[in-house]
Design a protein around this motif. Structure first.
Motif, short mmCIF file in Angstrom:
data_model
loop_
_atom_site.label_atom_id
_atom_site.label_comp_id
_atom_site.label_asym_id
_atom_site.label_seq_id
_atom_site.Cartn_x
_atom_site.Cartn_y
_atom_site.Cartn_z
N PHE A 21 19.84 -17.01 -1.49
CA PHE A 21 20.37 -18.11 -2.31
C PHE A 21 19.64 -19.41 -2.04
CE2 PHE A 21 23.74 -15.29 -3.38
CZ PHE A 21 24.13 -15.73 -4.62
N ILE B 194 16.63 -19.23 -4.23
CA ILE B 194 16.99 -19.46 -5.64
C ILE B 194 17.31 -20.94 -5.84
CG2 ILE B 194 18.59 -18.89 -7.49
CD1 ILE B 194 19.05 -16.22 -6.19
N SER B 195 18.07 -21.52 -4.90
CA SER B 195 18.45 -22.92 -5.03
C SER B 195 17.22 -23.81 -5.08
CB SER B 195 19.32 -23.36 -3.85
OG SER B 195 20.46 -22.56 -3.76
N ALA C 266 15.81 -23.59 -8.45
CA ALA C 266 16.76 -24.20 -9.38
C ALA C 266 16.66 -25.72 -9.30
CB ALA C 266 18.18 -23.74 -9.05
N LEU C 267 16.50 -26.24 -8.08
CA LEU C 267 16.43 -27.69 -7.90
C LEU C 267 15.17 -28.25 -8.52
CD1 LEU C 267 17.71 -27.86 -4.25
CD2 LEU C 267 18.78 -28.94 -6.21
N PHE D 26 13.63 -27.04 -11.06
CA PHE D 26 13.89 -27.02 -12.50
C PHE D 26 14.79 -28.17 -12.90
CE2 PHE D 26 16.13 -25.57 -16.28
CZ PHE D 26 15.11 -25.03 -17.03
N TRP D 27 15.72 -28.51 -12.01
CA TRP D 27 16.76 -29.48 -12.28
C TRP D 27 16.21 -30.89 -12.34
CZ3 TRP D 27 19.52 -32.31 -8.05
CH2 TRP D 27 20.68 -32.95 -8.51
#
Lengths: 218, 230, 207
Positions: B155, B158-159, B162-163, B165-166
């Motif tokens: 995770f 993934i985080s 994701a961050l 992308f964020w």
């Protein structure tokens, strides 16, 4: 597996507040936010996606410590573990039941709550969609957390501490879908990524949960 | 245990030496950066601490895997020992980052991928240690924390993406990657390398110390239990 | 079906409690486990049922053959008696419901929720589950707790019928049950004295 699901749903309904409690909590959080932020509709519309997603996430968290704990206390977890049902299926069934009783009602109710926060037109629809896609992951991860902490004193508090960091990717992508949709941008890329996270979680988490349960049962 | 007893003073000495050399060199004998001024010198604490914070987690991941596969008790205790050390390094990295960021970016904190990733790492460390503390049986605790470490690592990865992308970051690009054409200047580079080595040795020494303590605590508990049983 | 347990060592809470337990149990036979409080009867049964991995030794029977009934009956206060039996029949893929109801005289209670049952009635429901599992080897932990004389007799009849059908049973109990062809295993000699197992570093390798 179907029997297990049926049993969980009946229990949730008869225990009182299986469906209702999480939903009521979600409603109260959403209603309290304008009191804290102020009634300006522009501000509310701006923060609505995040508030709604965080609210849904907390509502999911609320019922997690009841996933395995009652079965542990009355001994049925021992009996289920010695039954022909693999622990992996048990974990998957529990996660599915948790989603049906919390995630799904939240997703259905969310657009209405979006209205009171002035979420703009298409936002409500995408909110519902993103919650429907994202909340299964929340339930699966939460079931893993519940399996880790079953049988611990004060497990509920620890459960939140363990599970919340794992919710980060889902929350990021989910809220991003709604923010983009409300802002008139293309919400599909984050939705696809959200679906990816959910699918991976659903595939892997039952095994992790079963491993944790096995340790906790011995 | 015997090996670690021999190693420990050497590693500790190496840590002290490298840190003293690197920090003094870095703080007093390098020029100020023409843009960043003297503030650039916090790099000698910030970068090594951040590296070690991630390394500690990597070490926990490896030792957790060894515990799950080979059930080697020292491995589980080493993972347990590494967590608080990693937590402290994460705190140092976050703190020095804030101190550095204030004059450079004009803010103590920004919701920027790398910063946020470290904050999440911090939370992972907290949860991991809390789980260790909550479980009474050492073997069960080792099993459950290992599973958590594996899941958490996935995770965390993934985080991280994701961050990115964020929100795109404020951080300067990688300053140490080998393939980058324009690395940081040599004057900063050598003391920084020494500092990183120093932090590495410090990490090793602390983990060794803590692992020895954990092993002795386990033995002590076993001896007490034996006394009580007889 | 024969169960051969050889040199079994069990642990509870990280401490070894039993060592060197060996016995053979043929089908149609019952084994009564005796031992004082805390000797390790429950630990032995949980190990046999596959809930706790044994430290060493062999069990010779897969956990899939064993129906386990512990101290707790595993009842949900919100579910009725009939729903409990139906649930377990679904999980075990059997349809032995009617014999279970008859054996423990549950016909009059079918629509009652478990929360409204007395302790003895709850125990009867918990024991009736064994018949639903359809498994040949029963592991019962203190099954007579809160049962009156009439219902203890029902339990004995159910166990006897189970043995006649080729099954076998392991029963941990303090009371003298009037069981046929019983052998008795007193676990007191197996209680592990060379404690504790909680020292993985005791071999001197890390001294």
């Amino acid at each position: 597996m179907r029997g297990l699901l049926l049993r969980e749903l009946v229990l949730a309904v008869r225990a009182g507040g299986g469906f209702g409690l999480g939903l009521a909590f979600f409603l109260i959080v959403t209603v309290l936010v304008p009191f804290g932020v102020g009634p300006e509709t522009e501000t509310l519309a701006l923060i609505a996606p995040g508030v709604l997603w965080v609210g849904a996430l907390l509502a999911c968290l609320l019922s997690l410590d009841r996933v395995f704990q009652p079965d542990w206390e009355d001994g049925s977890l021992d009996l289920l573990a010695t039954s022909p049902l693999p622990l992996e299926s048990l974990a998957a069934g529990k996660a599915l039941a948790h989603w049906l009783t919390t995630g799904l009602p939240l997703a259905v109710a969310a657009p209405v709550l979006g209205l009171i926060l002035n979420l703009s037109g298409p936002g409500g629809l995408w909110l519902m969609l993103s919650l429907a896609v994202g909340t299964p992951a929340l339930s699966a991860i939460g079931t893993f957390g519940a399996a880790l902490t079953v049988g611990l004193r004060r497990g509920g508090l620890l459960l939140s501490l363990l599970v919340l960091p794992l919710y980060v990717p889902t929350l990021l992508f989910g809220a991003l879908v709604v923010t983009r949709a409300a802002g008139g941008q293309d919400p599909v890329p984050p939705l696809v990524l959200l679906a990816g996270v959910t699918l991976a979680t659903l595939a892997a988490m039952p095994f992790a949960s079963a491993a944790a349960l096995r340790v906790n049962l011995r | 245990m015997a090996l670690s007893a021999v190693l420990l003073p050497w590693v500790s000495a190496m840590a002290a030496m490298c840190l003293a050399l690197g920090l003094v060199w870095g703080f007093f004998f390098t020029p100020d950066d023409f843009r960043q001024g003297a503030t650039v010198k916090i790099i000698y604490l910030h970068v090594p601490a951040a590296l070690m914070a991630v390394n500690a987690w990597l070490m926990m991941l490896v030792t957790s895997l060894i515990w799950i596969i080979r059930r080697h008790h020292v491995s589980a205790l080493a993972a347990k020992a590494a967590a608080p050390v990693g937590l402290v390094f994460t705190m140092i990295a976050l703190f020095t980052g804030a101190v550095w960021g204030q004059p450079m970016w004009g803010t103590w904190w920004a919701w920027e991928p790398r910063l946020t990733a470290f904050l999440i790492l911090f939370l992972f460390y907290l949860g991991y240690m809390a789980l260790w503390n909550a479980i009474d049986l050492p073997d069960s605790a080792a099993d459950l924390t290992s599973v958590l470490c594996l899941v958490g690592s996935v995770f965390a990865l993934i985080s991280r993406y994701a961050l990115i992308f964020w929100n795109q970051g404020l951080h300067q690009g990688a300053t140490l990657s080998l393939d980058a054409e324009q690395n940081i200047a040599d004057v900063y580079w050598y003391p920084l390398i020494i500092c990183i080595a120093g932090f590495g040795f410090l990490f090793l020494a602390l983990v060794l110390y803590r692992t020895r303590t954990e092993i002795q605590a386990r033995r002590l508990k076993a001896l007490i239990a034996r006394d009580r049983a007889v | 079906m024969q169960m051969t347990v050889t040199n079994l060592a069990c642990a509870r809470g990280g401490l070894q409690v039993l060592a060197g337990v060996s016995f053979t149990l043929a089908s149609g036979q019952v084994l009564v486990v005796r031992g004082s409080n805390g000797a390790g009867k429950t630990t032995l049964l949980r190990t046999l049922a596959g809930l706790t991995p044994p430290l060493s030794g062999g069990i010779g029977v897969l956990p899939e053959a064993i129906a386990y009934a512990g101290h707790a009956d595993g009842l949900k206060v919100q579910l009725t008696v009939a729903e409990h039996l139906r649930f377990w029949a679904g999980i075990f893929g059997t349809r032995g419901g009617q014999t279970a109801i008859d054996s423990f005289d549950l016909a009059g209670l079918l629509d009652r929720r478990a929360g409204t049952l007395s302790a003895g009635q709850r125990r009867r429901l918990g024991l009736a589950r064994l018949l639903v599992t359809g498994r040949p080897l029963w592991c019962l932990d203190e099954p007579t707790t809160s049962l009156d004389a009439a219902n203890t007799a029902r339990l004995i009849r159910a166990v006897t019928a189970h043995l006649k059908g080729g099954g076998s049973a392991i029963i941990a109990t303090h009371s003298n049950l009037d069981l046929p062809t019983g052998q008795i295993l007193d676990i007191t000699p197996f209680v592990a004295k060379s404690l504790p197992r909680d020292d993985p570093f005791g071999d001197g390798a890390f001294a």
